[in-house]
Design a protein around this motif. Structure first.
Motif, PDB file in Angstrom:
ATOM      1  N   TYR A  33       0.814  -1.215   0.000  1.00  0.00           N
ATOM      2  CA  TYR A  33       0.000   0.000   0.000  1.00  0.00           C
ATOM      3  C   TYR A  33       0.847   1.265   0.000  1.00  0.00           C
ATOM      4  CZ  TYR A  33      -2.475  -3.811   2.317  1.00  0.00           C
ATOM      5  OH  TYR A  33      -2.962  -5.026   2.654  1.00  0.00           O
ATOM      6  N   ALA A  34       1.952   1.264  -0.736  1.00  0.00           N
ATOM      7  CA  ALA A  34       2.923   2.358  -0.612  1.00  0.00           C
ATOM      8  C   ALA A  34       2.570   3.601  -1.425  1.00  0.00           C
ATOM      9  CB  ALA A  34       4.306   1.865  -1.036  1.00  0.00           C
ATOM     10  N   TYR A  35       1.541   3.552  -2.278  1.00  0.00           N
ATOM     11  CA  TYR A  35       1.190   4.689  -3.135  1.00  0.00           C
ATOM     12  C   TYR A  35       2.385   5.158  -3.962  1.00  0.00           C
ATOM     13  CZ  TYR A  35      -3.064   5.008  -0.308  1.00  0.00           C
ATOM     14  OH  TYR A  35      -4.241   4.732   0.333  1.00  0.00           O
ATOM     15  N   ASP A  36       3.165   4.181  -4.457  1.00  0.00           N
ATOM     16  CA  ASP A  36       4.372   4.521  -5.220  1.00  0.00           C
ATOM     17  C   ASP A  36       4.056   5.300  -6.490  1.00  0.00           C
ATOM     18  OD1 ASP A  36       6.073   3.346  -3.415  1.00  0.00           O
ATOM     19  OD2 ASP A  36       6.036   1.394  -4.377  1.00  0.00           O
ATOM     20  N   ASN A  37       2.846   5.097  -7.031  1.00  0.00           N
ATOM     21  CA  ASN A  37       2.502   5.767  -8.291  1.00  0.00           C
ATOM     22  C   ASN A  37       1.937   7.164  -8.079  1.00  0.00           C
ATOM     23  OD1 ASN A  37       0.163   4.943  -7.096  1.00  0.00           O
ATOM     24  ND2 ASN A  37      -0.829   4.197  -8.962  1.00  0.00           N
ATOM     25  N   ASN A  38       1.885   7.636  -6.830  1.00  0.00           N
ATOM     26  CA  ASN A  38       1.371   8.970  -6.558  1.00  0.00           C
ATOM     27  C   ASN A  38       2.543   9.941  -6.502  1.00  0.00           C
ATOM     28  OD1 ASN A  38       0.393  11.366  -5.114  1.00  0.00           O
ATOM     29  ND2 ASN A  38      -1.463  10.169  -4.776  1.00  0.00           N
ATOM     30  N   PRO A  96       6.400  11.157  -1.028  1.00  0.00           N
ATOM     31  CA  PRO A  96       7.856  11.039  -0.971  1.00  0.00           C
ATOM     32  C   PRO A  96       8.276   9.593  -0.717  1.00  0.00           C
ATOM     33  CG  PRO A  96       7.029  11.824   1.121  1.00  0.00           C
ATOM     34  CD  PRO A  96       5.829  11.724   0.208  1.00  0.00           C
ATOM     35  N   PRO A  97       9.522   9.253  -1.032  1.00  0.00           N
ATOM     36  CA  PRO A  97      10.024   7.911  -0.687  1.00  0.00           C
ATOM     37  C   PRO A  97      10.018   7.733   0.832  1.00  0.00           C
ATOM     38  CG  PRO A  97      11.530   9.060  -2.168  1.00  0.00           C
ATOM     39  CD  PRO A  97      10.525  10.070  -1.716  1.00  0.00           C
ATOM     40  N   ILE A  98       9.764   6.528   1.288  1.00  0.00           N
ATOM     41  CA  ILE A  98       9.759   6.262   2.726  1.00  0.00           C
ATOM     42  C   ILE A  98      11.026   5.509   3.108  1.00  0.00           C
ATOM     43  CG2 ILE A  98       7.294   6.378   3.154  1.00  0.00           C
ATOM     44  CD1 ILE A  98       7.040   3.468   2.605  1.00  0.00           C
ATOM     45  N   THR A  99      11.541   5.801   4.310  1.00  0.00           N
ATOM     46  CA  THR A  99      12.796   5.205   4.767  1.00  0.00           C
ATOM     47  C   THR A  99      12.630   4.693   6.188  1.00  0.00           C
ATOM     48  OG1 THR A  99      13.670   7.220   5.761  1.00  0.00           O
ATOM     49  CG2 THR A  99      14.031   6.916   3.386  1.00  0.00           C
ATOM     50  N   ASN A 100      13.699   4.063   6.720  1.00  0.00           N
ATOM     51  CA  ASN A 100      13.693   3.582   8.096  1.00  0.00           C
ATOM     52  C   ASN A 100      14.462   4.492   9.034  1.00  0.00           C
ATOM     53  OD1 ASN A 100      12.219   1.360   7.375  1.00  0.00           O
ATOM     54  ND2 ASN A 100      13.980  -0.005   7.134  1.00  0.00           N
ATOM     55  N   SER A 101      14.646   5.755   8.631  1.00  0.00           N
ATOM     56  CA  SER A 101      15.476   6.658   9.423  1.00  0.00           C
ATOM     57  C   SER A 101      14.722   7.301  10.578  1.00  0.00           C
ATOM     58  CB  SER A 101      16.048   7.755   8.521  1.00  0.00           C
ATOM     59  OG  SER A 101      14.997   8.533   7.953  1.00  0.00           O
ATOM     60  N   VAL A 113       4.686   5.441   6.841  1.00  0.00           N
ATOM     61  CA  VAL A 113       3.934   4.996   5.660  1.00  0.00           C
ATOM     62  C   VAL A 113       3.255   6.221   5.053  1.00  0.00           C
ATOM     63  CG1 VAL A 113       3.517   2.627   6.444  1.00  0.00           C
ATOM     64  CG2 VAL A 113       1.927   4.440   7.113  1.00  0.00           C
ATOM     65  N   ASN A 114       2.884   6.115   3.803  1.00  0.00           N
ATOM     66  CA  ASN A 114       2.192   7.209   3.135  1.00  0.00           C
ATOM     67  C   ASN A 114       0.685   7.003   3.170  1.00  0.00           C
ATOM     68  OD1 ASN A 114       4.455   8.738   2.307  1.00  0.00           O
ATOM     69  ND2 ASN A 114       4.811   7.354   0.576  1.00  0.00           N
ATOM     70  N   VAL A 115      -0.054   8.093   3.365  1.00  0.00           N
ATOM     71  CA  VAL A 115      -1.511   8.062   3.272  1.00  0.00           C
ATOM     72  C   VAL A 115      -1.945   9.189   2.337  1.00  0.00           C
ATOM     73  CG1 VAL A 115      -1.845   7.056   5.554  1.00  0.00           C
ATOM     74  CG2 VAL A 115      -1.799   9.547   5.311  1.00  0.00           C
ATOM     75  N   ILE A 116      -3.106   9.021   1.721  1.00  0.00           N
ATOM     76  CA  ILE A 116      -3.635  10.010   0.782  1.00  0.00           C
ATOM     77  C   ILE A 116      -4.827  10.731   1.397  1.00  0.00           C
ATOM     78  CG2 ILE A 116      -4.665  10.366  -1.499  1.00  0.00           C
ATOM     79  CD1 ILE A 116      -1.756   9.586  -1.632  1.00  0.00           C
ATOM     80  N   ASP A 117      -4.758  12.042   1.426  1.00  0.00           N
ATOM     81  CA  ASP A 117      -5.889  12.854   1.883  1.00  0.00           C
ATOM     82  C   ASP A 117      -7.040  12.645   0.903  1.00  0.00           C
ATOM     83  OD1 ASP A 117      -7.753  15.020   2.153  1.00  0.00           O
ATOM     84  OD2 ASP A 117      -6.221  16.186   3.191  1.00  0.00           O
ATOM     85  N   PRO A 118      -8.183  12.089   1.358  1.00  0.00           N
ATOM     86  CA  PRO A 118      -9.282  11.774   0.428  1.00  0.00           C
ATOM     87  C   PRO A 118      -9.993  13.005  -0.124  1.00  0.00           C
ATOM     88  CG  PRO A 118      -9.967  11.389   2.687  1.00  0.00           C
ATOM     89  CD  PRO A 118      -8.507  11.731   2.746  1.00  0.00           C
ATOM     90  N   GLU A 140       2.598  11.817   5.463  1.00  0.00           N
ATOM     91  CA  GLU A 140       3.343  10.744   6.119  1.00  0.00           C
ATOM     92  C   GLU A 140       2.679  10.394   7.435  1.00  0.00           C
ATOM     93  OE1 GLU A 140       7.393  10.805   8.316  1.00  0.00           O
ATOM     94  OE2 GLU A 140       7.874  10.266   6.225  1.00  0.00           O
ATOM     95  N   ALA A 141       2.575   9.103   7.714  1.00  0.00           N
ATOM     96  CA  ALA A 141       1.977   8.619   8.954  1.00  0.00           C
ATOM     97  C   ALA A 141       2.909   7.564   9.552  1.00  0.00           C
ATOM     98  CB  ALA A 141       0.596   8.031   8.685  1.00  0.00           C
ATOM     99  N   LEU A 142       2.703   7.257  10.829  1.00  0.00           N
ATOM    100  CA  LEU A 142       3.491   6.226  11.500  1.00  0.00           C
ATOM    101  C   LEU A 142       2.580   5.063  11.865  1.00  0.00           C
ATOM    102  CD1 LEU A 142       5.742   8.380  13.883  1.00  0.00           C
ATOM    103  CD2 LEU A 142       6.376   7.328  11.699  1.00  0.00           C
TER     104      LEU A 142
END
Length: 432
Positions: free
Chosen positions: A113-118, A122-127, A140-145, A152-154
């Protein structure tokens, strides 16, 4: 010795009887139930459910979440803390435990569910880490409906509490669900209606709320969106479902059914619509006839070629009977309605031969005192789906998404049954 033997036999018989009694116990509830609120203070009409979260000062918090039948997982206004203890959570803040970047849920949610095509994501990392702790969190990324922008969400370990029902009344007994959801900061919710603090996923995703409900609850979602400020109702469970003033009529008896279709890369719900019929004149759907069902689009979207033919067919059906008015955005076909007028029904001809009748209450939108418009919108020439059915067409219709049997049940307008989606009895009764 004989006395001891008889005692053992009596104890075993008691245990056996007790186990049978437990095995035969049937809970009084068949579903969970939550009220649905219509919001008109955002950029478009939206609908929310009230679901209990944290237990604070002997009371549950009762935030509202947007209903999204397409979202892959739940996200809302909260924060994550590795070590939660009394006094560690700021006042008026919901604190939850984070998912580590090393846990399988993190990899699974990101991969699926990474929304890579949006392009806005932004890219997500483990930092990401929390202050004072060396453990990585799971962004993780979420989309404002509403705006379509990325946030970005945790990922977290969450908890939600709801009331149970037998479809007729609400019980005092509570049901807990423990999903992996995600936390966003409150600034991410500026586009949301007032007092709405998140998105509740009701899709077919394994991270949506229905996936975390277990026996005796069935994986079946029933939605009844209100057309007014009075609350509608949402169930998850098998039914029955009753609305006043017809307390003995199970709403399931009013439903027709059609198969739910699977769509690649989506956990949303789709049905097959082969034609749109107006006064026995058919507008056939060419190409892919899979039709998306949406709780975020306010009006049904039609691909431009279909929209043009529907406008023409509806215009001919009303020609000479109802005077035209100047179009009101986003609608193209509008009428003068100084007096009561009767518009033709619109039938969706489904792939299995059934039809879903859209009554005048769901096809005509009164935009001013004297002007009403056909409540369908041009979705563009290259839209992914030929048809996306929106919430105005859902209002006061009882809809059942049966995930276990992959079927969609629909009632058409309940108004002709002298009831509505605002007619469920939410009085709480001690029956659980």
């Amino acid at each position: 010795m004989h006395l001891l033997l008889h005692l053992i036999i009596a104890i075993l018989a008691f245990i056996s009887h007790d186990h049978k009694a437990i095995a035969q116990y049937v809970p009084p509830y068949t579903s969970i139930v939550v009220p649905v609120t219509k919001h008109t203070d955002a950029a478009k009409p939206l609908y929310s459910v009230e679901i209990m979260t944290a237990y604070v000062n002997s009371l549950y918090l009762r935030p509202n979440f947007l209903i999204d039948i397409d979202a892959p997982f739940i996200w809302h206004d909260c924060i994550v803390q590795w070590n939660i203890y009394p006094g560690s959570c700021p006042s008026n803040t919901l604190c939850t435990s984070p998912v580590s970047c090393e846990e399988f849920q993190c990899t699974d949610v990101r991969t699926t569910y990474a929304y890579d095509n949006n392009p806005s994501c932004p890219p997500i990392t483990n930092s990401s880490t929390l202050p004072g702790w060396g453990f990585c969190t799971c962004p993780v990324n979420v989309i404002d409906p509403i705006t379509g922008s990325c946030r970005e969400a945790l990922l977290n370990y969450d908890e939600f509490t709801v009331r149970t029902s037998n479809g007729r009344i609400v019980f005092t007994g509570l049901y807990g669900a423990y999903p992996n959801a995600a936390c966003v900061n409150s600034s991410s919710l500026e586009s949301f209606p007032k007092n709405v603090t998140g998105v509740m996923a009701f899709s077919s995703s394994p991270y949506a709320l229905p996936a975390y409900l277990f026996e005796p609850l069935k994986k079946s979602l029933a939605i009844c969106l209100p057309s007014t400020s009075a609350p509608g109702v949402l169930f998850v469970g098998s039914g029955p479902y009753y609305l006043i003033p017809n307390p003995d009529v199970d709403i399931r008896s009013l439903l027709s059914y059609t198969p739910l279709l699977k769509h690649p890369d989506s956990f949303g719900y789709y049905i097959g619509v082969k034609a749109i019929v107006i006064n026995n004149k058919s507008v056939d759907i060419t190409g892919d006839f899979s039709t998306k069902l949406s709780t975020l689009e306010p009006y049904t979207l039609l691909r431009t070629d279909i929209y043009n033919r529907v406008i023409k067919t509806f215009s001919l059906a009303t020609l000479g009977m109802i005077p035209l008015a100047r179009p009101v955005t986003p609608f193209r076909l509008c009428y003068k309605t100084s007096n009561y007028l009767k518009f033709p029904n619109i039938d969706l001809s489904l792939q299995d031969g059934n039809k879903w009748t859209i009554e005048m209450a769901n096809s005509i939108k009164q935009v001013t005192k004297d002007v009403a418009c056909l409540a369908f919108v041009d979705g563009g020439a290259t839209t992914e789906q030929a048809i996306v059915i929106g919430t105005y067409q859902f209002e006061d219709n009882f809809l059942v998404f049966d995930l276990q049997n992959s079927t969609f049940g629909f009632s058409s307008s309940l108004l002709k049954q002298k009831t509505s989606c605002s007619s469920f009895n939410f009085t709480i009764t001690d029956g659980n």
